[in-house]
Design a protein around this motif. Sequence first.
Motif, PDB file in Angstrom:
ATOM      1  N   LYS A 189      15.880  13.973  19.766  1.00  0.00           N
ATOM      2  CA  LYS A 189      16.058  13.690  18.334  1.00  0.00           C
ATOM      3  C   LYS A 189      16.554  14.921  17.602  1.00  0.00           C
ATOM      4  CE  LYS A 189      13.043  10.843  16.361  1.00  0.00           C
ATOM      5  NZ  LYS A 189      11.740  10.380  15.851  1.00  0.00           N
ATOM      6  N   GLN A 190      17.314  14.682  16.549  1.00  0.00           N
ATOM      7  CA  GLN A 190      17.826  15.764  15.714  1.00  0.00           C
ATOM      8  C   GLN A 190      16.704  16.381  14.887  1.00  0.00           C
ATOM      9  OE1 GLN A 190      20.722  17.099  15.615  1.00  0.00           O
ATOM     10  NE2 GLN A 190      22.057  15.643  16.614  1.00  0.00           N
ATOM     11  N   VAL A 191      16.787  17.669  14.668  1.00  0.00           N
ATOM     12  CA  VAL A 191      15.888  18.346  13.743  1.00  0.00           C
ATOM     13  C   VAL A 191      16.416  18.068  12.342  1.00  0.00           C
ATOM     14  CG1 VAL A 191      15.053  20.582  12.915  1.00  0.00           C
ATOM     15  CG2 VAL A 191      15.229  20.147  15.375  1.00  0.00           C
ATOM     16  N   THR A 192      15.592  17.463  11.504  1.00  0.00           N
ATOM     17  CA  THR A 192      15.962  17.195  10.109  1.00  0.00           C
ATOM     18  C   THR A 192      14.783  17.539   9.212  1.00  0.00           C
ATOM     19  OG1 THR A 192      15.207  14.883  10.181  1.00  0.00           O
ATOM     20  CG2 THR A 192      17.522  15.279  10.739  1.00  0.00           C
ATOM     21  N   PHE A 193      15.071  17.703   7.925  1.00  0.00           N
ATOM     22  CA  PHE A 193      14.006  17.899   6.944  1.00  0.00           C
ATOM     23  C   PHE A 193      13.277  16.575   6.789  1.00  0.00           C
ATOM     24  CE2 PHE A 193      12.398  17.436   2.616  1.00  0.00           C
ATOM     25  CZ  PHE A 193      11.490  18.482   2.607  1.00  0.00           C
ATOM     26  N   ARG A 194      11.974  16.620   6.795  1.00  0.00           N
ATOM     27  CA  ARG A 194      11.148  15.424   6.679  1.00  0.00           C
ATOM     28  C   ARG A 194      10.018  15.676   5.698  1.00  0.00           C
ATOM     29  NH1 ARG A 194      11.871  12.329  11.656  1.00  0.00           N
ATOM     30  NH2 ARG A 194      13.488  13.334  12.885  1.00  0.00           N
ATOM     31  N   GLU A 195       9.664  14.611   4.990  1.00  0.00           N
ATOM     32  CA  GLU A 195       8.576  14.694   4.020  1.00  0.00           C
ATOM     33  C   GLU A 195       7.823  13.376   4.037  1.00  0.00           C
ATOM     34  OE1 GLU A 195       7.840  15.609  -0.741  1.00  0.00           O
ATOM     35  OE2 GLU A 195       9.860  15.674   0.080  1.00  0.00           O
ATOM     36  N   ALA A 196       6.502  13.448   3.909  1.00  0.00           N
ATOM     37  CA  ALA A 196       5.672  12.249   3.821  1.00  0.00           C
ATOM     38  C   ALA A 196       4.628  12.447   2.735  1.00  0.00           C
ATOM     39  CB  ALA A 196       4.989  11.950   5.154  1.00  0.00           C
ATOM     40  N   VAL A 197       4.352  11.372   2.007  1.00  0.00           N
ATOM     41  CA  VAL A 197       3.336  11.387   0.956  1.00  0.00           C
ATOM     42  C   VAL A 197       2.354  10.261   1.248  1.00  0.00           C
ATOM     43  CG1 VAL A 197       2.893  11.199  -1.527  1.00  0.00           C
ATOM     44  CG2 VAL A 197       5.041  12.239  -0.715  1.00  0.00           C
ATOM     45  N   ALA A 198       1.075  10.595   1.277  1.00  0.00           N
ATOM     46  CA  ALA A 198       0.032   9.598   1.520  1.00  0.00           C
ATOM     47  C   ALA A 198      -0.961   9.605   0.363  1.00  0.00           C
ATOM     48  CB  ALA A 198      -0.683   9.877   2.837  1.00  0.00           C
TER      49      ALA A 198
ATOM     50  N   ALA B 206       6.013  13.361   9.341  1.00  0.00           N
ATOM     51  CA  ALA B 206       4.711  13.917   8.995  1.00  0.00           C
ATOM     52  C   ALA B 206       3.790  12.884   8.344  1.00  0.00           C
ATOM     53  CB  ALA B 206       4.907  15.109   8.063  1.00  0.00           C
ATOM     54  N   GLU B 207       4.035  11.594   8.600  1.00  0.00           N
ATOM     55  CA  GLU B 207       3.194  10.565   7.990  1.00  0.00           C
ATOM     56  C   GLU B 207       1.733  10.701   8.407  1.00  0.00           C
ATOM     57  OE1 GLU B 207       7.253   8.498   8.638  1.00  0.00           O
ATOM     58  OE2 GLU B 207       6.020   9.975   9.672  1.00  0.00           O
ATOM     59  N   MET B 208       1.487  10.939   9.693  1.00  0.00           N
ATOM     60  CA  MET B 208       0.105  11.032  10.166  1.00  0.00           C
ATOM     61  C   MET B 208      -0.598  12.251   9.583  1.00  0.00           C
ATOM     62  SD  MET B 208      -0.247   8.284  11.713  1.00  0.00           S
ATOM     63  CE  MET B 208      -1.963   8.610  12.020  1.00  0.00           C
ATOM     64  N   GLU B 209       0.139  13.328   9.387  1.00  0.00           N
ATOM     65  CA  GLU B 209      -0.446  14.522   8.789  1.00  0.00           C
ATOM     66  C   GLU B 209      -0.829  14.273   7.338  1.00  0.00           C
ATOM     67  OE1 GLU B 209       1.229  15.589  12.532  1.00  0.00           O
ATOM     68  OE2 GLU B 209       2.039  14.366  10.920  1.00  0.00           O
ATOM     69  N   ALA B 210       0.039  13.593   6.604  1.00  0.00           N
ATOM     70  CA  ALA B 210      -0.271  13.275   5.203  1.00  0.00           C
ATOM     71  C   ALA B 210      -1.461  12.319   5.117  1.00  0.00           C
ATOM     72  CB  ALA B 210       0.960  12.689   4.513  1.00  0.00           C
ATOM     73  N   LEU B 211      -1.492  11.305   5.975  1.00  0.00           N
ATOM     74  CA  LEU B 211      -2.628  10.374   5.992  1.00  0.00           C
ATOM     75  C   LEU B 211      -3.934  11.087   6.348  1.00  0.00           C
ATOM     76  CD1 LEU B 211      -0.960   7.348   7.815  1.00  0.00           C
ATOM     77  CD2 LEU B 211      -1.952   7.287   5.507  1.00  0.00           C
ATOM     78  N   THR B 212      -3.867  11.990   7.298  1.00  0.00           N
ATOM     79  CA  THR B 212      -5.055  12.735   7.706  1.00  0.00           C
ATOM     80  C   THR B 212      -5.541  13.624   6.566  1.00  0.00           C
ATOM     81  OG1 THR B 212      -4.354  12.671  10.013  1.00  0.00           O
ATOM     82  CG2 THR B 212      -5.992  14.330   9.427  1.00  0.00           C
TER      83      THR B 212
ATOM     84  N   LYS C  20      -2.992   4.964   2.488  1.00  0.00           N
ATOM     85  CA  LYS C  20      -1.669   4.448   2.860  1.00  0.00           C
ATOM     86  C   LYS C  20      -0.603   5.509   2.668  1.00  0.00           C
ATOM     87  CE  LYS C  20      -1.450   2.321  -1.698  1.00  0.00           C
ATOM     88  NZ  LYS C  20      -1.381   1.050  -2.399  1.00  0.00           N
ATOM     89  N   VAL C  21       0.519   5.288   3.334  1.00  0.00           N
ATOM     90  CA  VAL C  21       1.693   6.132   3.134  1.00  0.00           C
ATOM     91  C   VAL C  21       2.437   5.589   1.924  1.00  0.00           C
ATOM     92  CG1 VAL C  21       3.881   6.929   4.117  1.00  0.00           C
ATOM     93  CG2 VAL C  21       1.872   6.681   5.593  1.00  0.00           C
ATOM     94  N   LEU C  22       2.728   6.471   0.972  1.00  0.00           N
ATOM     95  CA  LEU C  22       3.474   6.075  -0.224  1.00  0.00           C
ATOM     96  C   LEU C  22       4.972   6.284  -0.055  1.00  0.00           C
ATOM     97  CD1 LEU C  22       1.303   7.547  -3.129  1.00  0.00           C
ATOM     98  CD2 LEU C  22       1.371   5.186  -2.289  1.00  0.00           C
ATOM     99  N   ALA C  23       5.360   7.307   0.700  1.00  0.00           N
ATOM    100  CA  ALA C  23       6.783   7.611   0.835  1.00  0.00           C
ATOM    101  C   ALA C  23       7.019   8.463   2.074  1.00  0.00           C
ATOM    102  CB  ALA C  23       7.278   8.357  -0.403  1.00  0.00           C
ATOM    103  N   LYS C  24       8.227   8.342   2.620  1.00  0.00           N
ATOM    104  CA  LYS C  24       8.672   9.223   3.693  1.00  0.00           C
ATOM    105  C   LYS C  24      10.158   9.416   3.547  1.00  0.00           C
ATOM    106  CE  LYS C  24      10.263   8.263   7.631  1.00  0.00           C
ATOM    107  NZ  LYS C  24      11.641   8.239   7.897  1.00  0.00           N
TER     108      LYS C  24
END
Length: 159
Positions: free
Chosen positions: A21-30, A111-117, A143-147
């Motif tokens: 997979k490509q390295v990309t900027f990622r963001e998650a909000v929970a 990083a969804e699991m990290e935000a949820l945790t 819950k996850v609000l955004a990714k």
Amino acid sequence: MSKLSHLDDQGHANMVDVSEKQVTFREAVAYAEIQMRPETLALIVDKGHKKGDVLAVARIAGIQAAKRTSDLIPLCHPLMLSKVAVDLQPNYERNLVEITATCKLSGQTGAEMEALTAASVAGLTIYDMCKAVDKEMVIGSVKVLAKSGGKSGDWKVEK
């Protein structure tokens, strides 16, 4: 329906291979919330709890939890998080604390699991610190609000 990515062809659990997979900027909000009696919320907000600043401790616990997610959830990849923020807002109308956790990184998986945790552990920390004064608190709405970022793109839901 897509097959579960954490199961191989024989149905055995495995860690997903993200090496291609490509390295990309990622963001998650929970999001999570913890409901309590009005007196408990006042005690927290007024910093009158004998154990100290409940929201400050919960914020630190959430940040630390995000960094340790792969130690807690067996098939999560260890991630090099570049930012973890945990926001705790009292909601007097509903007698609860709203918890929003944001995790950012540049990497090959989200990083969804990290935000949820982070959101969950912040709620658990509030419960732990206040259980002596309010045994009926309820943690919910996790819950996850955004990714954003990655192959599946960006999405957002409302609280």
